[in-house]
Design a protein around this motif. Sequence first.
Motif, short mmCIF file in Angstrom:
data_model
loop_
_atom_site.label_atom_id
_atom_site.label_comp_id
_atom_site.label_asym_id
_atom_site.label_seq_id
_atom_site.Cartn_x
_atom_site.Cartn_y
_atom_site.Cartn_z
N ILE A 115 32.25 -124.60 -69.38
CA ILE A 115 33.71 -124.86 -68.78
C ILE A 115 33.58 -126.45 -68.38
O ILE A 115 34.93 -126.82 -68.42
N GLY B 243 37.13 -124.38 -63.68
CA GLY B 243 37.62 -123.23 -64.28
C GLY B 243 37.35 -122.03 -63.60
O GLY B 243 37.13 -122.34 -62.26
N LYS C 208 31.97 -113.66 -67.72
CA LYS C 208 33.14 -113.99 -68.60
C LYS C 208 33.49 -115.55 -68.17
O LYS C 208 33.72 -115.64 -66.73
N ASP C 209 33.83 -116.47 -68.97
CA ASP C 209 34.43 -117.92 -68.50
C ASP C 209 35.46 -118.09 -69.33
O ASP C 209 35.95 -117.48 -70.29
N ASN C 210 36.19 -119.21 -68.92
CA ASN C 210 37.49 -119.73 -69.40
C ASN C 210 36.97 -121.00 -70.12
O ASN C 210 37.74 -121.91 -69.99
N LYS D 20 39.25 -120.78 -75.65
CA LYS D 20 39.56 -119.71 -74.76
C LYS D 20 38.58 -119.31 -73.73
O LYS D 20 38.81 -118.71 -72.55
N GLY D 21 37.33 -119.17 -74.33
CA GLY D 21 36.18 -118.55 -73.29
C GLY D 21 35.42 -117.57 -73.87
O GLY D 21 35.58 -117.25 -75.14
N CYS E 126 32.37 -114.25 -73.43
CA CYS E 126 32.19 -113.02 -72.47
C CYS E 126 30.71 -112.56 -72.99
O CYS E 126 30.53 -112.11 -74.17
#
Length: 413
Positions: A326, A330, A349-351, A401-402, A404
Amino acid sequence: MWESIQDMCLHVVFILFTILIYQVFFNEREEKQKNIQSKFFLFMLIILVFTMSQPVLYSDIYKYDFKAVAIILSFLYGGKRVGFAAFLALLITGYFTDQRLLVLAGNYTVFCLLLLPITSLFHRYRLRGKIIVISLFYMSIPITRGISLQIKGDDRQTIFELSSSLIVLATLIVIIYLIENMNEQIKMKQELIRAEKLNVVSQLAASVAHEIRNPMTSVRGFMQLMQKENLTTEQQMYIRISIEELDRAQEIINQYLALAKPQTEQYEVVDLSSVIQQSIDVMRSYAILNSIHITQQVESSLIIHGLKLEIQQVLINVIKNAVEAIKSEGEIWITAAKQSADFISIQIKDNGVGMTDAQIKKLGSPYYSTKEKGTGLGLTVCHQIVKQMGGQIVIESELNKGTCFTIHLPTVK
């Protein structure tokens, strides 16, 4: 009727032959996902055009083909894009093969929309569950048609409808079995290659790591002694950087040793909910320093068999990777729940920046990392720990977008 069934069997042979060619010559190759999807669509297009241009004639008003098989396979194994592309190809082919276009479009619009949730459900199960799901979905169509024909009093056509539908269903089941079986073999082959790489790394680590660590420890000690001398600011900075780089090298060696170390400790019953909470607490301050907020939703009383410290190592490593992906400002979402009687799933999960399909395939391999100073050994150790516990790590990501990470661990029965 028997002649019509013989014609249908010829269609079955053609479809199976086409699928086998794709699986043997194309699906096993290491290519980008877009290339795989385009080739899969091409083979589905071949099946569509053949079966719709050469339908089985039962009577002057009744024709039968296998276009439903191509549409179902397109959604199940090609995804939404391939599925709707096959639907468009079906309409175009139908226009040129003198089919009732409006009826065709109406029926298969509903068919494709129903396939969207069915596809999602299909991929949650193993082979037996997949076959049951698709059988129940497909057989609902001929059953409703058969009821309609019975109401009209057309017994002969009802028998042909049900028998031909059983042939189509059998074909669909055989194709799914072939695809799933060959995909499993491909995964086993990739796993074998991965295991061989890990074995090489482990042997290398065991043979040289200790010999490298001893002189490095001596060098670090002398550097610390030099720090106590009356040195210039610039010289102090050089020594500090040297010590930091020695510490980083030491950490890499420790990761190599973690790969080489055989698992001798006995597994114990671990309160996974507590371990997840402790791991989040450890990493929360690191996340706050980077202006990152962690949101958690962890079920209580999640119990597994394993080693507490190793599970914590996996969680901290994945959360740390999420923070670094991130950069700043974020959010990270962490959830843990019992998905079935056999498995517990942890999602991190991250963005952040996300990854390409090619990067995801290589992730977890020794020496490969998306970070500038990474070695890839951290995730390699994580994969090994989870695999030893009978679990699996699944990675999903989209560029910009990230990402997971889903960690599946067997629960205590």
